[in-house]
Design a protein around this motif. Structure first.
Motif, PDB file in Angstrom:
ATOM      1  N   ILE A 119       0.845  -1.200   0.000  1.00  0.00           N
ATOM      2  CA  ILE A 119       0.000   0.000   0.000  1.00  0.00           C
ATOM      3  C   ILE A 119       0.879   1.247   0.000  1.00  0.00           C
ATOM      4  O   ILE A 119       0.636   2.195  -0.756  1.00  0.00           O
ATOM      5  CB  ILE A 119      -0.972  -0.014   1.205  1.00  0.00           C
ATOM      6  CG1 ILE A 119      -2.017  -1.121   1.011  1.00  0.00           C
ATOM      7  CG2 ILE A 119      -1.645   1.351   1.370  1.00  0.00           C
ATOM      8  CD1 ILE A 119      -2.847  -1.418   2.252  1.00  0.00           C
ATOM      9  N   GLU A 120       1.924   1.249   0.826  1.00  0.00           N
ATOM     10  CA  GLU A 120       2.831   2.398   0.897  1.00  0.00           C
ATOM     11  C   GLU A 120       3.567   2.630  -0.416  1.00  0.00           C
ATOM     12  O   GLU A 120       3.782   3.781  -0.812  1.00  0.00           O
ATOM     13  CB  GLU A 120       3.837   2.212   2.040  1.00  0.00           C
ATOM     14  CG  GLU A 120       3.217   2.376   3.407  1.00  0.00           C
ATOM     15  CD  GLU A 120       4.180   2.058   4.533  1.00  0.00           C
ATOM     16  OE1 GLU A 120       5.417   2.022   4.314  1.00  0.00           O
ATOM     17  OE2 GLU A 120       3.687   1.825   5.661  1.00  0.00           O
ATOM     18  N   GLY A 122       2.414   2.026  -3.299  1.00  0.00           N
ATOM     19  CA  GLY A 122       1.447   2.568  -4.244  1.00  0.00           C
ATOM     20  C   GLY A 122       1.499   1.941  -5.618  1.00  0.00           C
ATOM     21  O   GLY A 122       1.034   2.527  -6.586  1.00  0.00           O
ATOM     22  N   ALA A 127      -2.441  -0.645  -4.822  1.00  0.00           N
ATOM     23  CA  ALA A 127      -3.603   0.120  -5.287  1.00  0.00           C
ATOM     24  C   ALA A 127      -4.904  -0.675  -5.165  1.00  0.00           C
ATOM     25  O   ALA A 127      -5.988  -0.098  -5.179  1.00  0.00           O
ATOM     26  CB  ALA A 127      -3.398   0.557  -6.729  1.00  0.00           C
ATOM     27  N   ARG A 130      -6.590  -1.714   0.854  1.00  0.00           N
ATOM     28  CA  ARG A 130      -6.729  -0.579   1.761  1.00  0.00           C
ATOM     29  C   ARG A 130      -6.731  -1.100   3.199  1.00  0.00           C
ATOM     30  O   ARG A 130      -7.137  -2.225   3.465  1.00  0.00           O
ATOM     31  CB  ARG A 130      -7.979   0.223   1.477  1.00  0.00           C
ATOM     32  CG  ARG A 130      -9.261  -0.489   1.823  1.00  0.00           C
ATOM     33  CD  ARG A 130     -10.454   0.457   1.779  1.00  0.00           C
ATOM     34  NE  ARG A 130     -11.642  -0.320   2.017  1.00  0.00           N
ATOM     35  CZ  ARG A 130     -12.605  -0.507   1.134  1.00  0.00           C
ATOM     36  NH1 ARG A 130     -12.532   0.055  -0.034  1.00  0.00           N
ATOM     37  NH2 ARG A 130     -13.645  -1.215   1.437  1.00  0.00           N
TER      38      ARG A 130
END
Length: 132
Positions: A119-120, A122, A127, A130
């Motif tokens: 997540i970090e 990206g 993507a 969450r």
């Protein structure tokens, strides 16, 4: 006769040049399916992370459209999508990616750690995820 021979050679060569690679050899398709599978595995095993379902559905639906735009037929797409051989190959790649990312199947927290990292970053996998 020479002209006919040249025409035949050119037509045969043109056919082989325009041949499409197998969908597993198209990174935009195969890599995206792999990313979706990795994200799904993370969200199933980490209670702190869930899927961005609308984004995932959009990505998956977009793949078929992308493949069609590249000249693949629905039959070719479905054959790739339903192939047990391809499913096994992608599963092996998914497992290797998870292991390389430090995941231990017996430790849900390791899925969470990798999920947070994705997540970090990206990237394509992150993507689709969450934090809850």
């Amino acid at each position: 006769m020479r002209a006919m021979t040249m025409a035949l050679i050119l037509s045969l060569t043109a056919g082989s040049v325009s041949a499409k690679p197998h969908l597993r050899d198209v990174p935009a398709i195969d890599g995206t399916i792999l990313a979706v599978g990795i994200a799904d595995e993370i969200r199933k095993n980490c209670p702190d992370i869930s899927a961005r379902l609308l984004r995932a559905y959009s990505v998956i639906n977009g793949l078929k459209s992308t493949a069609r735009d590249m000249g693949y037929t629905d039959e070719e797409i479905d054959a790739y999508r339903k192939s047990d051989t391809e499913k096994a190959r992608l599963k092996a790649k998914r497992v290797a990616y998870l292991e390389d990312g430090g995941v231990n199947p017996n430790q849900p927290a390791s899925y969470c750690t990798l999920g947070r990292e994705e997540i970090e970053k990206g990237g394509q996998i992150g993507a689709l995820l969450r934090m809850n």
